[in-house]
Design a protein around this motif. Sequence first.
Motif, short mmCIF file in Angstrom:
data_model
loop_
_atom_site.label_atom_id
_atom_site.label_comp_id
_atom_site.label_asym_id
_atom_site.label_seq_id
_atom_site.Cartn_x
_atom_site.Cartn_y
_atom_site.Cartn_z
N CYS A 201 32.92 37.55 38.86
CA CYS A 201 32.19 38.62 39.56
C CYS A 201 31.38 38.01 40.70
O CYS A 201 30.15 38.10 40.74
CB CYS A 201 31.30 39.37 38.57
SG CYS A 201 30.78 41.00 39.12
N THR A 202 32.08 37.39 41.63
CA THR A 202 31.46 36.61 42.70
C THR A 202 30.89 37.52 43.79
O THR A 202 31.21 38.70 43.86
CB THR A 202 32.48 35.63 43.29
OG1 THR A 202 33.66 36.36 43.65
CG2 THR A 202 32.85 34.55 42.28
N THR A 204 31.22 38.08 47.18
CA THR A 204 31.95 38.82 48.22
C THR A 204 33.32 39.31 47.79
O THR A 204 33.76 40.37 48.22
CB THR A 204 32.11 37.94 49.47
OG1 THR A 204 32.72 36.69 49.11
CG2 THR A 204 30.75 37.66 50.11
N SER A 205 34.01 38.58 46.95
CA SER A 205 35.38 38.98 46.55
C SER A 205 35.54 38.90 45.04
O SER A 205 36.18 37.97 44.52
CB SER A 205 36.42 38.09 47.24
OG SER A 205 36.30 38.19 48.64
N PRO A 206 34.97 39.86 44.31
CA PRO A 206 35.10 39.81 42.85
C PRO A 206 36.56 39.90 42.41
O PRO A 206 37.34 40.68 42.96
CB PRO A 206 34.31 41.04 42.39
CG PRO A 206 34.26 41.94 43.57
CD PRO A 206 34.24 41.04 44.77
N SER A 207 36.91 39.06 41.41
CA SER A 207 38.29 39.03 40.90
C SER A 207 38.42 40.04 39.77
O SER A 207 38.56 39.68 38.59
CB SER A 207 38.64 37.62 40.43
OG SER A 207 38.48 36.69 41.48
N CYS A 208 38.40 41.31 40.12
CA CYS A 208 38.34 42.38 39.11
C CYS A 208 39.55 42.36 38.18
O CYS A 208 39.44 42.71 37.00
CB CYS A 208 38.21 43.74 39.79
SG CYS A 208 36.65 43.92 40.69
N GLU A 225 32.77 48.30 43.79
CA GLU A 225 32.32 46.98 43.33
C GLU A 225 31.95 46.05 44.48
O GLU A 225 31.07 45.20 44.36
CB GLU A 225 33.39 46.32 42.45
CG GLU A 225 34.67 45.89 43.16
CD GLU A 225 35.68 47.02 43.35
OE1 GLU A 225 36.77 46.73 43.88
OE2 GLU A 225 35.39 48.17 42.95
N LYS A 226 32.60 46.22 45.65
CA LYS A 226 32.29 45.35 46.79
C LYS A 226 31.04 45.80 47.54
O LYS A 226 30.53 45.07 48.38
CB LYS A 226 33.48 45.28 47.73
CG LYS A 226 34.68 44.55 47.13
CD LYS A 226 35.82 44.40 48.11
CE LYS A 226 36.99 43.66 47.47
NZ LYS A 226 38.15 43.53 48.39
#
Length: 366
Positions: A201-202, A204-208, A225-226
């Motif tokens: 859940c980073t 800028t680019s969460p790895s959903c 989310e973004k």
Amino acid sequence: MVNELKNIEKISIENFQDDLISWFKAEQRELPWRKDQDPYKVWVSEIMLQQTRVDTVIPYFNRFIEWFPTINDLANANDEKVLKAWEGLGYYSRVRNLHSAVKEVNEKYNGKVPNTPKEISTLKGVGPYTAGAILSIAYGVPEPAVDGNVMRVLSRILSIWEDIAKPSTRKVFEIAVRQLISHDEPSEFNQALMELGALICTPTSPSCLLCPVRDHCQGFHEGVEKDLPVKSKKNSQRAVDLAAVIIKDNSGRFLIHKRPENGLLANLWEFPNVEMHQPFVLERTQIADLFHESFDLEIKLEKGIGQIEHIFSHLIWNIRVYTGTIRSAIQESGEWKFVTLAEMDEYAFPVSYHKIIKLYHDYNKK
């Protein structure tokens, strides 16, 4: 605040805990402070990890624990060695507070880190996050440990739109964690939230698609989310222009100066330097006058060897670097020393002055 937390009702808390903790147990990184649950090591790691990346912290943590393996070792260490062990990590007030607090633990609690919120929160430099992290990770106490990672994760999971840059917002997330935390495995739960923010859940680019708690995430289901978390921008950094001079005596030793006991980079060593309020119009003789006014040093600036930049959270140092000679006698003291390059390793310098030393070496190689 109540409305912001209503989304907790949409979550099966038990399933959320199971999914999060199971993922953590399977995917957690091997980190040196996770090898045991020693409260002292957890404490040191959490102080180091404030405003610093995990990969950067690992070698510093290993060296620090090698030098000071127990609370007693750190409590009895002199300030110079403690600063040297921290050298390069920045935010030096963190280690000064840690050193002070460890001394108190050694004297007041017989070297045992307190295991209650009331006692541990009285220690210098131990705020709500650090207290919660130590209590939950080392002692299994179900206390919230809310840092930036946790606020980012929960703002998405619970669709919380309050500004996380405001200190008051932290309370919203602490209340949320108290409702969500596993009382059976609080250590794993809190570490899992942190780990999720670091790996999945980073910012800028969460790895959903890889997220173990995606099914519980309101932000993902709403497609926002973004856009989360909401975080207002800080004030811009102030630029400060400095002139630093590298002075050697007849035997080739370098003149270094100890910074004041209070303020930025307190008690660290540096090359003599002055702030230039008109950096692009000052002649070298005028800069020399500033050294006389600031330190009562009679110096002559010789070569300009370059410029370095060093960025703090609130300001930017632009340092012009000169070589020079000293025209007046100077007595060595607790504030002024002449040291060889080899002896410099015994003194703690800020990163900016390591950059100056490198600049000096590179210049002399030309």
